[in-house]
Design a protein around this motif. Sequence first.
Motif, PDB file in Angstrom:
ATOM      1  N   ASP A   3      31.951  30.099  38.415  1.00 16.79           N
ATOM      2  CA  ASP A   3      31.593  30.230  39.823  1.00 16.79           C
ATOM      3  C   ASP A   3      30.424  31.179  40.045  1.00 16.79           C
ATOM      4  O   ASP A   3      29.545  30.899  40.843  1.00 16.79           O
ATOM      5  CB  ASP A   3      32.797  30.680  40.646  1.00 16.79           C
TER       6      ASP A   3
ATOM      7  N   HIS B 294      27.037  30.398  42.068  1.00 20.48           N
ATOM      8  CA  HIS B 294      26.682  31.186  43.248  1.00 20.48           C
ATOM      9  C   HIS B 294      25.259  31.729  43.119  1.00 20.48           C
ATOM     10  O   HIS B 294      24.519  31.773  44.096  1.00 20.48           O
ATOM     11  CB  HIS B 294      27.674  32.328  43.475  1.00 20.48           C
ATOM     12  N   SER B 295      24.871  32.130  41.917  1.00 20.60           N
ATOM     13  CA  SER B 295      23.513  32.647  41.731  1.00 20.60           C
ATOM     14  C   SER B 295      22.472  31.554  41.960  1.00 20.60           C
ATOM     15  O   SER B 295      21.336  31.838  42.316  1.00 20.60           O
ATOM     16  CB  SER B 295      23.345  33.265  40.345  1.00 20.60           C
TER      17      SER B 295
ATOM     18  N   LYS C 152      22.978  29.268  44.248  1.00 24.05           N
ATOM     19  CA  LYS C 152      23.251  28.864  45.635  1.00 24.05           C
ATOM     20  C   LYS C 152      23.860  27.461  45.715  1.00 24.05           C
ATOM     21  O   LYS C 152      23.535  26.665  46.582  1.00 24.05           O
ATOM     22  CB  LYS C 152      21.980  28.936  46.493  1.00 24.05           C
ATOM     23  N   ILE C 153      24.758  27.171  44.760  1.00 24.82           N
ATOM     24  CA  ILE C 153      25.465  25.892  44.730  1.00 24.82           C
ATOM     25  C   ILE C 153      26.945  26.185  44.861  1.00 24.82           C
ATOM     26  O   ILE C 153      27.449  27.130  44.278  1.00 24.82           O
ATOM     27  CB  ILE C 153      25.194  25.140  43.401  1.00 24.82           C
ATOM     28  N   ARG C 154      27.644  25.358  45.625  1.00 26.19           N
ATOM     29  CA  ARG C 154      29.090  25.508  45.707  1.00 26.19           C
ATOM     30  C   ARG C 154      29.762  24.204  45.316  1.00 26.19           C
ATOM     31  O   ARG C 154      29.145  23.148  45.315  1.00 26.19           O
ATOM     32  CB  ARG C 154      29.533  25.972  47.090  1.00 26.19           C
TER      33      ARG C 154
ATOM     34  N   ILE D   8      29.537  25.619  55.091  1.00 30.29           N
ATOM     35  CA  ILE D   8      28.936  26.032  53.827  1.00 30.29           C
ATOM     36  C   ILE D   8      28.095  27.250  54.144  1.00 30.29           C
ATOM     37  O   ILE D   8      27.318  27.250  55.085  1.00 30.29           O
ATOM     38  CB  ILE D   8      28.033  24.937  53.220  1.00 30.29           C
ATOM     39  N   THR D   9      28.257  28.303  53.352  1.00 29.42           N
ATOM     40  CA  THR D   9      27.494  29.518  53.565  1.00 29.42           C
ATOM     41  C   THR D   9      26.010  29.187  53.637  1.00 29.42           C
ATOM     42  O   THR D   9      25.502  28.406  52.832  1.00 29.42           O
ATOM     43  CB  THR D   9      27.755  30.513  52.408  1.00 29.42           C
TER      44      THR D   9
ATOM     45  N   TYR E  57      23.364  27.869  50.896  1.00 33.24           N
ATOM     46  CA  TYR E  57      24.053  27.203  49.793  1.00 33.24           C
ATOM     47  C   TYR E  57      24.009  25.701  50.005  1.00 33.24           C
ATOM     48  O   TYR E  57      23.773  25.219  51.104  1.00 33.24           O
ATOM     49  CB  TYR E  57      25.517  27.654  49.706  1.00 33.24           C
ATOM     50  N   ARG E  58      24.230  24.949  48.946  1.00 30.15           N
ATOM     51  CA  ARG E  58      24.262  23.495  49.051  1.00 30.15           C
ATOM     52  C   ARG E  58      25.326  22.944  48.113  1.00 30.15           C
ATOM     53  O   ARG E  58      25.767  23.614  47.195  1.00 30.15           O
ATOM     54  CB  ARG E  58      22.904  22.903  48.709  1.00 30.15           C
ATOM     55  N   ARG E  59      25.711  21.731  48.381  1.00 31.54           N
ATOM     56  CA  ARG E  59      26.618  21.027  47.480  1.00 31.54           C
ATOM     57  C   ARG E  59      25.788  20.082  46.629  1.00 31.54           C
ATOM     58  O   ARG E  59      24.789  19.541  47.079  1.00 31.54           O
ATOM     59  CB  ARG E  59      27.630  20.218  48.282  1.00 31.54           C
TER      60      ARG E  59
END
Length: 112
Positions: A30, A34-35, A37-39, A50-51, A54-56
Amino acid sequence: QIDRQQRCCILQDGSLLPYDYLVVGAGLQDDALHSLKIRSWGGADKAEHITEGYRRVNGCMSAADPSIRDLLVEGGTLVKSLIWNPLSYAVVYGRSLDVYCVVQGLLMRKVP
């Protein structure tokens, strides 16, 4: 090297190591995502918050995602896509046996 067409790994001495399924354990967790910017792809409701920033990424799933069970339900949209669409893929990240269990669940659902 990995030869995907022959489904084998080419070792340093030139010998071939065939495989049915190849799992590359890159240690992606994780914090690494996070570094970047992906979740995790998350549950069925893609409109959930989504924060910002960040992107999916399609097929990117965290074994720690609380909605992973809903995401990988047998006969669900993602599982069907992974089985029938040759352009679909899954990247599972996390720690220890959690990831192994997710990969095993994908194989049990006939995901290639």
